[in-house]
Design an enzyme around this catalytic site. Structure first.
Site, PDB file in Angstrom:
ATOM      1  N   SER A 140     -36.823 -53.603   3.958  1.00  0.00           N
ATOM      2  CA  SER A 140     -35.978 -53.635   3.102  1.00  0.00           C
ATOM      3  C   SER A 140     -34.282 -53.328   2.932  1.00  0.00           C
ATOM      4  O   SER A 140     -33.673 -53.528   2.178  1.00  0.00           O
ATOM      5  CB  SER A 140     -36.698 -52.880   2.014  1.00  0.00           C
ATOM      6  OG  SER A 140     -36.912 -51.565   2.427  1.00  0.00           O
ATOM      7  N   ASP A 152     -40.290 -51.066  10.732  1.00  0.00           N
ATOM      8  CA  ASP A 152     -40.634 -52.347  10.220  1.00  0.00           C
ATOM      9  C   ASP A 152     -40.273 -53.459  11.092  1.00  0.00           C
ATOM     10  O   ASP A 152     -39.199 -53.752  11.404  1.00  0.00           O
ATOM     11  CB  ASP A 152     -40.276 -52.238   8.769  1.00  0.00           C
ATOM     12  CG  ASP A 152     -41.106 -53.053   7.928  1.00  0.00           C
ATOM     13  OD1 ASP A 152     -42.164 -53.815   8.183  1.00  0.00           O
ATOM     14  OD2 ASP A 152     -40.692 -53.415   6.815  1.00  0.00           O
ATOM     15  N   GLU A 197     -46.408 -57.358   8.788  1.00  0.00           N
ATOM     16  CA  GLU A 197     -46.933 -57.996   7.572  1.00  0.00           C
ATOM     17  C   GLU A 197     -47.765 -59.053   8.146  1.00  0.00           C
ATOM     18  O   GLU A 197     -47.641 -59.839   8.991  1.00  0.00           O
ATOM     19  CB  GLU A 197     -45.459 -58.598   6.843  1.00  0.00           C
ATOM     20  CG  GLU A 197     -44.766 -57.710   6.123  1.00  0.00           C
ATOM     21  CD  GLU A 197     -43.645 -58.294   5.292  1.00  0.00           C
ATOM     22  OE1 GLU A 197     -43.647 -59.439   4.992  1.00  0.00           O
ATOM     23  OE2 GLU A 197     -42.709 -57.712   5.070  1.00  0.00           O
ATOM     24  N   GLU A 210     -48.925 -53.892  -1.291  1.00  0.00           N
ATOM     25  CA  GLU A 210     -47.969 -54.360  -1.880  1.00  0.00           C
ATOM     26  C   GLU A 210     -48.311 -55.165  -3.077  1.00  0.00           C
ATOM     27  O   GLU A 210     -48.800 -56.426  -2.811  1.00  0.00           O
ATOM     28  CB  GLU A 210     -46.837 -54.640  -1.210  1.00  0.00           C
ATOM     29  CG  GLU A 210     -45.438 -55.091  -2.095  1.00  0.00           C
ATOM     30  CD  GLU A 210     -44.214 -54.988  -1.281  1.00  0.00           C
ATOM     31  OE1 GLU A 210     -44.177 -54.923   0.143  1.00  0.00           O
ATOM     32  OE2 GLU A 210     -43.236 -55.224  -1.876  1.00  0.00           O
TER      33      GLU A 210
HETATM   34  O1  KIV Z   1     -39.561 -52.827   3.882  1.00  0.00           O
HETATM   35  C1  KIV Z   1     -40.070 -52.133   3.371  1.00  0.00           C
HETATM   36  O2  KIV Z   1     -39.362 -51.171   2.692  1.00  0.00           O
HETATM   37  C2  KIV Z   1     -41.506 -52.108   2.950  1.00  0.00           C
HETATM   38  C3  KIV Z   1     -42.105 -51.123   1.974  1.00  0.00           C
HETATM   39  C4  KIV Z   1     -41.712 -51.381   0.727  1.00  0.00           C
HETATM   40  C5  KIV Z   1     -43.534 -51.052   2.286  1.00  0.00           C
HETATM   41  O3  KIV Z   1     -42.196 -52.858   3.516  1.00  0.00           O
END
Ligand code: KIV
Length: 284
Positions: free
Chosen positions: A44, A82, A114, A181
């Site tokens: 994000s 992530d 994901e 989510e």
């Molecule tokens: O990228 C992110 O911040 C996320 C969260 C919203 C879970 O995947």
């Protein structure tokens, strides 16, 4: 330090917990000292830090840059990196290399991926190498074009059943937790009750084991009408805007810098009580 075992214990002891995204040294330090047990260097960051319209353009190098800063700031939290779009899609080798970079270069303790299906296989490979995996199902932003926009998922029985099946597969593959989510509360509740591992919700209602928010939403740095799932715990955008106006006013009318901010030729400030003669950015 929080570990994946602690995160499992939270669920086993029915203790609800929090996760926040963090993208830089200082915010990581603040959140860590405030006792947030999990910090996610989320992709994000592409949207809230870099201004992209989706998370898709984010590169592994950008993620590592932010992960390094976060790991310099946090001492106690479990740090999760992530995996960005196309950093784990072309081959298992590519996925292993990307996850390895998060741990070796970025100082992360775990990675998030994901999707269901083939992610289960990857989860098994990575956990088998000592890299804990957090799953992510429901509204998975890297699938924005496939989903036709950032839309709530799991509204039909077939979709809900798919999410549940994927969740079970990820758990069986060794994932230590699962982000849910943008799914209806009933779906999140069903998945949470069916799993041994903890679920962490965002836009998934109150019945998940933990809750996650994006830092800029959480502190009110994002402006305008917030999406339904967001709660702003501060209003920093307004606060910063007011501070900027006060700074401009002070400079225009000559009240900043004041004597307490000045240096003199002999090295001490005119203010007897001030010993802050070091010329350095950031306090503390
Ligand atoms: O990228 C992110 O911040 C996320 C969260 C919203 C879970 O995947």
């Amino acid at each position: 330090m929080t570990t994946v075992l602690d995160v499992q214990r939270f669920k086993d002891e029915s203790r609800r917990f929090t996760m926040l995204t963090a993208y830089d040294f200082l915010s990581a330090q603040i959140l860590d000292q405030a006792g947030i047990p999990i910090l996610l260097v989320g992709d994000s960051l592409g949207m809230v830090m870099l201004g992209y319209p989706t998370t898709l353009p984010v590169t592994m190098d950008e993620m590592i840059h932010h992960a390094k800063a976060v790991s310099r700031g946090a001492r106690q939290a479990l740090l999760v990196g992530d995996m960005p779009f196309m950093s784990y899609h072309s081959s298992t080798e590519q996925a292993i290399e990307s996850a390895g970079r998060f741990v070796k270069e970025g100082g992360m303790h775990a990675v998030k991926l994901e999707g269901g299906g083939r992610i289960a296989e990857l989860t098994q490979r990575l956990t088998g190498m000592g890299i804990p995996v957090m799953g992510h199902l429901g509204l998975t932003p890297q699938f924005v074009h496939q989903m036709g926009g950032f839309k709530v998922q799991g509204k039909t029985e077939a979709q809900a059943a798919r999410i549940l099946a994927d969740a079970r597969e990820l758990e069986a593959a060794g994932a230590f937790s699962l982000v849910l989510e943008g799914v209806p509360t009933a779906v999140a509740s069903r998945v949470t009750k069916s799993l041994r591992i903890p679920t962490i919700g965002i836009g998934a209602g109150p019945q998940t084991d933990g809750q996650v928010l994006v830092f800029h939403d959480f502190v009110g740095l994002t402006t305008g009408k917030a999406p339904k799932f967001v709660k702003r715990y501060a209003n920093l955008a307004d606060e910063i805007s007011r501070a900027a106006q006060r700074f401009s006013d002070d400079v225009r009318n000559g009240t900043f810098p004041g004597p307490e901010h000045e240096y003199t030729a002999n090295g001490s400030t005119p203010h007897a009580e001030s010993k802050r003669d070091e010329v350095k950015y950031g306090a503390g």
